[in-house]
Design an enzyme around this catalytic site. Structure first.
Site, PDB file in Angstrom:
ATOM      1  N   ASN A  32       5.400  87.309  58.710  1.00 58.15           N
ATOM      2  CA  ASN A  32       5.256  86.052  59.423  1.00 58.15           C
ATOM      3  C   ASN A  32       4.561  85.031  58.522  1.00 58.15           C
ATOM      4  OD1 ASN A  32       2.963  87.832  59.915  1.00 58.15           O
ATOM      5  ND2 ASN A  32       2.213  86.374  61.422  1.00 58.15           N
TER       6      ASN A  32
ATOM      7  N   ALA B 108       0.313  74.880  60.319  1.00 57.82           N
ATOM      8  CA  ALA B 108      -0.631  74.125  61.137  1.00 57.82           C
ATOM      9  C   ALA B 108       0.081  73.472  62.327  1.00 57.82           C
ATOM     10  CB  ALA B 108      -1.344  73.069  60.304  1.00 57.82           C
TER      11      ALA B 108
ATOM     12  N   CYS C  96       8.570  83.878  62.272  1.00 54.23           N
ATOM     13  CA  CYS C  96       8.254  85.280  62.539  1.00 54.23           C
ATOM     14  C   CYS C  96       8.811  86.161  61.427  1.00 54.23           C
ATOM     15  CB  CYS C  96       8.858  85.709  63.872  1.00 54.23           C
ATOM     16  SG  CYS C  96       8.197  84.837  65.307  1.00 54.23           S
TER      17      CYS C  96
ATOM     18  N   GLU D 259      10.533  88.912  61.655  1.00 55.80           N
ATOM     19  CA  GLU D 259      11.893  89.366  61.917  1.00 55.80           C
ATOM     20  C   GLU D 259      12.923  88.317  61.498  1.00 55.80           C
ATOM     21  OE1 GLU D 259       9.234  90.914  65.327  1.00 55.80           O
ATOM     22  OE2 GLU D 259       9.344  89.159  64.021  1.00 55.80           O
TER      23      GLU D 259
END
Length: 170
Positions: free
Chosen positions: A70, A74, A81, A83
């Protein structure tokens, strides 16, 4: 790592290194390596806001393994992510079909599970490939994408024969 992964499957679907093998099953040593690579990928996570590290390792049908983690931002919704990161990495190298993915985090009391967006992203590339949800000790739960995202919407639903005839004024 492999010493930590030794054990046996228990009735709750949790595996500790021994997975029954069938003709289409991924060999246990490959599963162990995939989980190990997801745990390693987790160490590269950029998560200064949530402090929630996630790593993923993706296995292609020809045995190549891609990793991802991941990456936060900000502007929270711009984060990626693990994945989606690993799948995008594999797609950028020309892969469109996957055998399995292992997902790792620092959660000790429960198995990491992908968010809804990642489940849909995974579904884009099929519903029957394997997902290993893991814990830091290497134990895992095995399922496929269709179990993670039941009654899913995928590319085949967009075929023209499945859509209504929409008037041209739209």
């Amino acid at each position: 790592m492999s010493a930590q992964l030794q054990g046996k499957a228990v009735g709750d679907g949790v595996h500790h290194g021994q997975e029954p093998l069938g003709s289409s099953e991924t060999p246990q040593d490959v599963v162990d390596q995939l989980i190990c690579r997801s745990l390693e990928a987790k160490t590269h996570a950029y998560c200064p806001y949530s402090k929630f590290r996630v790593g993923a390792a993706l296995l292609t049908h020809d045995g190549k393994v891609f990793t991802g983690c991941n990456v936060e931002n900000a502007c929270y919704n711009l984060g990626v992510c693990a994945e989606r990161n690993v799948i995008a990495n594999a797609v950028s190298e020309g892969y469109r079909s996957f055998r399995a993915i292992a997902i790792a985090s620092d959660l000790n009391d429960q198995f990491i599970s992908p968010c809804g967006g990642c489940r849909q992203f995974m579904r884009e590339f099929g519903s029957s490939w394997v997902v290993y949800l893991t814990k830091p000790d290497g134990s895992h739960v095995k399922m496929d994408v269709s179990r993670l995202l039941p009654m899913s919407f995928g590319p085949e639903e967009l075929s023209m024969r499945n859509t209504f005839n929409i008037p041209k004024e739209y």
